[in-house]
Enzyme design. Structure first.
Site, PDB file in Angstrom:
ATOM      1  N   TYR A 112       0.874  -1.303   0.022  1.00 33.67           N
ATOM      2  CA  TYR A 112       0.123   0.034  -0.017  1.00 33.67           C
ATOM      3  C   TYR A 112       0.896   1.227  -0.118  1.00 33.67           C
ATOM      4  O   TYR A 112       0.522   2.195  -0.829  1.00 33.67           O
ATOM      5  CB  TYR A 112      -0.861  -0.064   1.236  1.00 33.67           C
ATOM      6  N   LYS A 167       1.151   4.388  -2.898  1.00 33.37           N
ATOM      7  CA  LYS A 167       1.077   5.810  -2.446  1.00 33.37           C
ATOM      8  C   LYS A 167       2.376   6.640  -2.815  1.00 33.37           C
ATOM      9  O   LYS A 167       2.373   7.642  -3.337  1.00 33.37           O
ATOM     10  CB  LYS A 167       0.534   5.989  -1.269  1.00 33.37           C
TER      11      LYS A 167
END
Ligand SMILES: NC(=O)c1ccc[n+]([C@@H]2O[C@H](COP(=O)([O-])OP(=O)(O)OC[C@H]3O[C@@H](n4cnc5c(N)ncnc54)[C@H](OP(=O)(O)O)[C@@H]3O)[C@@H](O)[C@H]2O)c1
Length: 265
Positions: A158, A162
């Site tokens: 994750y 980002k």
């Protein structure tokens, strides 16, 4: 300042069925923007759209889609074209994470995360930016995260998605600067939404902001022409600190904080 006004403009919000995306839709509707709402939960979107039309007298289109599917973002762009909708601003918000030790998350879940957080975000930008540049107005708000600024053990994939969003956004900001199109990377810290539940967080997220506050900060930052915005003094300090120490140290410190969300403390 970008000189851009949301009133009368059309904004596509991905992930508009809950959390930060839903808050963006509500606040943009209050500014008299027309909206296109997308997410997988069609009924939720339709109910929400009806309420926004009633309250604000704006046009709201709903196009339900699983944006992690192959070609889904392109199909969404095709539907916009078929309906004759010109998107002035794209809020690239749909996304999710998983808190867990790396191999505890099934590989297909990571593929879905990469396809949504990165693949769909890039594809929508690719399809919509040329029209924006031609008209010389509008832009994109990409949802990055404070997780973008350093490696995050126990949320590794994750955080890396980002980091991609942050780097990609900053590059596009420069590339499109002269065109009148603005690109913002909005980098929330922990925000009280469905995110933690979807991420299977094993502990409450500390100092969580509200989705409303995050959307408000994002809209203001876009209008003033910020390239990167990290809302909240605590989050600003964290991201600054992570850039002042070696990456290995930043990763080690961050890993201590994220370990308990992964339930492996
Ligand atoms: N909350 C935080 O602490 C936090 C911090 C930093 C960054 N962010 C980022 O902020 C963004 C919004 O997250 P949130 O906190 O508002 O979480 P949320 O409440 O879980 O909202 C996520 C949105 O994405 C949509 N979505 C999920 N999977 C999708 C798919 N396959 N196709 C299309 N839409 C999909 C969901 O709708 P459906 O389920 O109906 O499809 C929902 O509308 C994300 O990019 C997230 O990474 C959140």
């Amino acid at each position: 300042m970008t000189g851009f006004r949301f009133a009368g403009s059309t904004v596509l919000v991905t992930g508009a069925s809950s959390g930060i995306g839903r808050a963006f839709a509500e606040q943009l509707a209050a500014q008299q923007a027309h909206l296109v709402l997308t997410a997988r939960s069609e009924e939720v979107l339709q109910t929400h759209a009806a309420a926004l039309r009633r309250q604000h007298g704006i046009e709201v289109d709903v196009i339900a889609a699983d944006l992690s599917g192959p070609g889904a973002a392109e199909a969404l762009a095709d539907t916009l074209g078929a309906r004759g909708i010109t998107v002035d601003v794209l809020v690239n918000n749909a996304g999710f994470g998983k808190f867990a030790d790396f191999t505890r998350v099934p590989l297909p879940d990571y593929r879905q995360m990469l396809d949504l957080n990165i693949g769909a975000l890039v594809a929508l930008a690719w399809r919509l930016l040329p029209g924006m540049a031609q008209r010389g107005r509008g832009g994109i708000i990409n949802l990055a995260s404070v997780a973008a600024f350093q490696p995050l053990p126990h949320v590794a994939v994750y955080a890396a998605t980002k980091a991609f969003v942050l780097s990609f956004s900053e590059a596009l900001t420069e590339e499109y600067r002269a065109s009148g199109v603005h690109v913002l990377a909005l980098c929330p810290g922990y925000t009280n939404t469905n995110f933690a539940q979807v991420a299977n967080a094993q502990a409450d997220l500390p100092n969580a902001s509200t989705a409303d506050g995050m959307a408000r900060a994002g809209i203001k930052a876009f209008l003033r022409g910020a390239a990167v915005h990290v809302p909240g003094a605590g989050n600003v300090l964290t991201t600054l600190a992570s850039r002042l120490v070696p990456r290995r140290v930043a990763a080690a410190l961050a890993g201590r904080a994220t370990r308990r969300f992964a339930g492996s403390a």
